[in-house]
Every structure is written in C-alpha cells, then in structure tokens.
Enzyme design. Structure first.
Site, short mmCIF file in Angstrom:
data_model
loop_
_atom_site.label_atom_id
_atom_site.label_comp_id
_atom_site.label_asym_id
_atom_site.label_seq_id
_atom_site.Cartn_x
_atom_site.Cartn_y
_atom_site.Cartn_z
N ARG A 45 0.82 -1.21 0.00
CA ARG A 45 0.00 0.00 0.00
C ARG A 45 0.86 1.26 0.00
O ARG A 45 0.52 2.25 -0.65
CB ARG A 45 -0.97 -0.01 1.20
CG ARG A 45 -2.01 1.08 1.06
CD ARG A 45 -3.18 0.93 2.03
NE ARG A 45 -4.29 1.72 1.55
CZ ARG A 45 -4.88 2.69 2.26
NH1 ARG A 45 -4.46 2.95 3.47
NH2 ARG A 45 -5.89 3.36 1.74
N HIS A 49 0.47 4.09 -2.71
CA HIS A 49 0.07 5.45 -2.35
C HIS A 49 1.14 6.48 -2.69
O HIS A 49 0.84 7.63 -3.03
CB HIS A 49 -0.32 5.53 -0.87
CG HIS A 49 -1.77 5.22 -0.65
ND1 HIS A 49 -2.47 5.66 0.44
CD2 HIS A 49 -2.65 4.52 -1.41
CE1 HIS A 49 -3.73 5.26 0.35
NE2 HIS A 49 -3.85 4.55 -0.77
N HIS A 172 -6.13 -6.11 -3.62
CA HIS A 172 -6.96 -6.23 -2.42
C HIS A 172 -7.17 -7.67 -2.01
O HIS A 172 -7.99 -7.97 -1.14
CB HIS A 172 -8.30 -5.49 -2.62
CG HIS A 172 -8.20 -4.02 -2.40
ND1 HIS A 172 -9.23 -3.14 -2.65
CD2 HIS A 172 -7.16 -3.27 -1.98
CE1 HIS A 172 -8.84 -1.92 -2.36
NE2 HIS A 172 -7.58 -1.97 -1.97
N TRP A 188 -11.69 -10.36 8.28
CA TRP A 188 -10.78 -11.02 9.20
C TRP A 188 -10.41 -12.37 8.62
O TRP A 188 -9.23 -12.68 8.45
CB TRP A 188 -11.45 -11.14 10.57
CG TRP A 188 -11.95 -9.79 10.96
CD1 TRP A 188 -11.28 -8.83 11.66
CD2 TRP A 188 -13.19 -9.17 10.56
NE1 TRP A 188 -12.02 -7.66 11.74
CE2 TRP A 188 -13.20 -7.85 11.08
CE3 TRP A 188 -14.28 -9.61 9.83
CZ2 TRP A 188 -14.26 -6.96 10.88
CZ3 TRP A 188 -15.34 -8.71 9.63
CH2 TRP A 188 -15.33 -7.42 10.15
C1 HEM Z 1 -10.20 2.99 -6.06
C2 HEM Z 1 -9.01 2.51 -5.64
C3 HEM Z 1 -8.73 2.09 -4.22
C4 HEM Z 1 -9.37 2.43 -3.05
C5 HEM Z 1 -10.58 3.35 -2.84
C6 HEM Z 1 -8.66 1.72 -1.97
C7 HEM Z 1 -9.00 1.81 -0.62
C8 HEM Z 1 -8.40 1.08 0.40
C9 HEM Z 1 -8.77 1.15 1.78
C10 HEM Z 1 -9.85 2.05 2.37
C11 HEM Z 1 -7.95 0.28 2.47
C12 HEM Z 1 -7.93 0.02 3.97
C13 HEM Z 1 -6.77 0.77 4.61
C14 HEM Z 1 -6.75 0.50 6.12
O1 HEM Z 1 -7.83 0.67 6.74
O2 HEM Z 1 -5.67 0.11 6.65
C15 HEM Z 1 -7.09 -0.34 1.50
C16 HEM Z 1 -6.14 -1.29 1.81
C17 HEM Z 1 -5.23 -1.81 0.89
N1 HEM Z 1 -5.08 -1.40 -0.42
FE1 HEM Z 1 -6.40 -0.30 -1.48
N2 HEM Z 1 -7.63 0.98 -2.50
C18 HEM Z 1 -7.62 1.20 -3.85
C19 HEM Z 1 -6.70 0.68 -4.76
C20 HEM Z 1 -5.58 -0.06 -4.41
C21 HEM Z 1 -4.49 -0.39 -5.32
C22 HEM Z 1 -4.40 0.08 -6.78
C23 HEM Z 1 -3.60 -1.15 -4.61
C24 HEM Z 1 -2.28 -1.76 -5.04
C25 HEM Z 1 -1.98 -2.08 -6.30
C26 HEM Z 1 -4.13 -1.29 -3.26
C27 HEM Z 1 -3.54 -2.02 -2.25
C28 HEM Z 1 -4.03 -2.13 -0.94
C29 HEM Z 1 -3.51 -3.06 0.05
C30 HEM Z 1 -2.37 -4.06 -0.16
C31 HEM Z 1 -4.27 -2.86 1.21
C32 HEM Z 1 -4.12 -3.59 2.55
C33 HEM Z 1 -3.26 -2.77 3.49
C34 HEM Z 1 -3.12 -3.40 4.88
O3 HEM Z 1 -3.57 -4.57 5.06
O4 HEM Z 1 -2.56 -2.72 5.77
N3 HEM Z 1 -5.34 -0.62 -3.17
N4 HEM Z 1 -7.37 0.16 0.24
O1 LIG Z 2 -11.86 -10.02 -0.36
C1 LIG Z 2 -10.86 -9.50 0.20
C2 LIG Z 2 -9.70 -10.33 0.62
C3 LIG Z 2 -9.02 -9.77 1.82
N1 LIG Z 2 -8.72 -8.35 1.67
C4 LIG Z 2 -9.63 -7.52 1.05
C5 LIG Z 2 -10.72 -8.05 0.34
C6 LIG Z 2 -11.65 -7.17 -0.24
N2 LIG Z 2 -11.49 -5.84 -0.18
C7 LIG Z 2 -10.41 -5.29 0.47
C8 LIG Z 2 -10.25 -3.89 0.47
C9 LIG Z 2 -9.15 -3.33 1.09
C10 LIG Z 2 -8.21 -4.14 1.72
C11 LIG Z 2 -8.34 -5.52 1.73
C12 LIG Z 2 -9.46 -6.11 1.10
#
Ligand code: HEM
Ligand SMILES: O=C1CCNc2c1cnc1ccccc21
Length: 290
Positions: A45, A49, A172, A188
């Site tokens: 992430r 970001h 995700h 979870w």
């Molecule tokens: C419309 C696009 C996207 C939105 C609105 C979005 C939104 C979010 C949100 C709200 C979280 C939860 C953060 C938290 O509460 O810790 C999250 C987690 C995450 N996002 Fe996205 N995301 C987007 C696109 C992406 C992209 C393009 C990637 C990477 C290629 C990505 C990778 C991740 C990962 C790996 C997590 C898990 C982080 C953790 O477990 O600490 N996301 N995202």
């Molecule tokens: O369905 C999954 C697998 C576990 N992690 C995520 C899912 C769906 N949406 C997400 C959105 C933000 C971060 C993790 C997930």
C-alpha cells in the site's frame, strides 16, 4: 513537470538485490504484525500510495521525489496506517542510505508482492529525492465510497484503462481494512498474506449486503465475514469491469500478467527513463534457496 531517472553507474543489480533480500528477510522475521498478516500488504500500500498521487494532466505527483517522507503527505488521512510501513523501512534506509526514498518505497512494494508468491515485477531505479516544496497536496488518493464512474475516472488520471484498473484493484487480495485507519472494517477471515486472484473469486462467489459499519461508513459484508469497499463492488456492477473480473477469477495467470505490467506502470508514472536505463527482475528468497 519533467522527472528524469538518474542512472547511477556504481550500483548494479547485486546492490539492489541486497536491499531486496534485507526487506524480504525482515518481512519473514516480523511475522506477528497485524494479527500475523505480516508487513507485506502495508508495504504494497505504501508503494501504491506514493505513486497514486500522480496526475497525468500536468505530470505532477507520483513516486519520483519520495515526498511521502514529508509531513504534508504522510499525514494525509488517506495515508493513515502507512506509518507502519515507513517505520519498517527506516532501519533498511539507515543501512543503505545511498538509495532514494522513491526507489525504496517502490522496491519495498515489489519485494512484498514477490515474497507473497505474486508475479515478478520489473523494477527500474533512478528516482531522486525532491525537496519538501515538491510535495503534492492532499486529496489525490481515491475515496472508497464511490461507484464505477468514479473508479474509471480516477484510474484514467493515472493513465490506466479498464483492464489495468481491475488488475490493480486485485491487490486487495492482500491484507485488510482497519477501522482506525480508514473507517472500514475487516475482513478477518480472508485477510491473506498470499498474492492470488481470490479477490475476484470472493467478489463473484459471496452474497454481498451493503450495510453501515461501526464507524457509520457503508461497506459490503458477506455471511462469511468477508468485506468489499464500494469501489471494489463497483467492479461487478459495471458490465465492462464484470467481464474482466470473471476473466481474472478463472485465469490467475492472466491476472498475474496484467497486474505485473500495470503495477510497474503505476510505480513509474511521471518518470522519463533514458535509453538503456537498467531494468531489474529480483530473485525471491526462495529462488535463492534462502
Ligand atoms: C479505487 C481505488 C482504491 C481504493 C478506494 C482503496 C482503498 C483502500 C482502503 C480504504 C484500504 C484500507 C486501509 C486501512 O484501513 O488500513 C485499502 C487497503 C489496501 N489497499 Fe487499497 N484501495 C484502492 C486501490 C488499491 C491499489 C491500486 C492497490 C495496489 C496495487 C491497493 C492495495 C491495498 C492493500 C495491499 C491494502 C491492505 C493494506 C493493509 O492490510 O494494511 N489498493 N485500500
Ligand atoms: O476479499 C478480500 C480479501 C481480503 N482483503 C480484502 C478483500 C476485499 N477488499 C479489500 C479492500 C481493502 C483491503 C483488503 C481487502
């Protein structure tokens, strides 16, 4: 704005593989983080970001300047929780402080994906630390409470088409949302630390119910305790996105191929690489029998 990659002739793939290995070993070592999910997802992430501030209209933002290290950017509410990834990388930067922050943040994300058994991602060094004045303003990163039109428009600003948008969101499969970070909660059960196409399988196979979570934000929840953001769910509401989701759910190799190219493009947006600029594919610890 033009950002030209600086080619450092003194550094070879071995220098960067050494940093890659340090990060990979630390991911293995610090396995208790976030309920034993580990640091992989939050490192991915951070790489995303630090690149997702890019705006193709004026070629501003993006990973080049490593401006996440400055308060304005790392205190952006959209970046809540990424401090954990930055703290993880601190000791690595101290040991290898010849690397730029932009190169370190993106290398950390590539390492995390490959060590989670994801696809090999090509990576090119050359990002140069820019001064605090180059920090992009807050508000460039996406909001989760939106539909397909917003998602399409957002990714277009990063020069991503529909396939690239769906592929990138497949990250995700990793990690989870945290109420204290983003105001979303869960999943979870499915919060995995392995890079697979399960995000697309979950989207298609679960019964989703839109409801308000403990923070009063809307999210989709399933009986199994899985969750989807509204921007995740948009990928099965839009007929064009839905077709691509089905392809990736049925063909992990196709997802891996498209993710690898889209993620490299994301991490390199806004950077001009001179002809002959070195491009690396790092070995995983497993590839090196470590
Ligand atoms: C419309 C696009 C996207 C939105 C609105 C979005 C939104 C979010 C949100 C709200 C979280 C939860 C953060 C938290 O509460 O810790 C999250 C987690 C995450 N996002 Fe996205 N995301 C987007 C696109 C992406 C992209 C393009 C990637 C990477 C290629 C990505 C990778 C991740 C990962 C790996 C997590 C898990 C982080 C953790 O477990 O600490 N996301 N995202
Ligand atoms: O369905 C999954 C697998 C576990 N992690 C995520 C899912 C769906 N949406 C997400 C959105 C933000 C971060 C993790 C997930």
């Amino acid at each position: 704005i033009v950002h030209i990659a600086a080619i450092n002739k003194d550094r070879t793939i071995d220098d960067y593989q050494r940093i890659y290995n340090k990060i990979a070993e630390k991911i293995r070592e610090d396995d208790e983080y976030d309920g034993y999910i580990g640091y992989g997802p939050v490192l991915v992430r951070l790489g995303w970001h630090s690149s997702g501030t890019y705006n193709k209209e004026n070629n501003s933002g993006g990973s080049y300047g490593g401006t996440y290290r400055f308060k304005l950017e790392n205190s952006d509410p959209s970046n809540n929780g990424l401090q954990n990834a930055a703290q993880f990388l601190d000791p690595i930067y101290k040991e290898f402080n010849w690397i730029s922050h932009g190169d370190l943040y993106t290398l950390g994300a590539v390492c995390a994906i490959q060590e989670a058994q994801g696809p090999k991602i090509k990576w090119r060094p050359g990002r140069v630390d820019l001064p605090e004045s180059a920090t992009p303003e807050n508000g460039r990163l996406p909001d989760a409470v939106n539909g397909a039109d917003y998602v399409r428009k957002f990714y277009a600003r990063l020069r991503m088409n529909d396939r690239e948008a769906v592929a990138l969101t497949g990250a995700h499969c990793l990690g989870r949302t945290h109420l204290k970070n983003s105001g979303f909660d869960g999943p979870w059960g499915a919060a995995s630390s392995s890079f697979t196409n399960e995000f697309f399988i979950n989207l298609l196979n679960e019964q989703w119910k839109l409801q308000k979570n403990a923070a009063g934000n809307k999210q989709y929840d399933s009986p199994k305790g899985y969750m989807m953001l509204e921007t995740d769910y948009a990928l099965i509401q839009d007929p064009i996105y839905l077709k691509i989701v089905k392809e990736y759910a049925n063909n992990e190799a196709s997802f891996f191929k498209d993710f690898a190219s889209s993620f490299q493009k994301l991490l390199e947006n806004g950077i001009d690489y001179p002809k002959g600029a070195p491009e690396y594919i790092f070995k995983t610890l497993d590839d090196q029998d470590m």
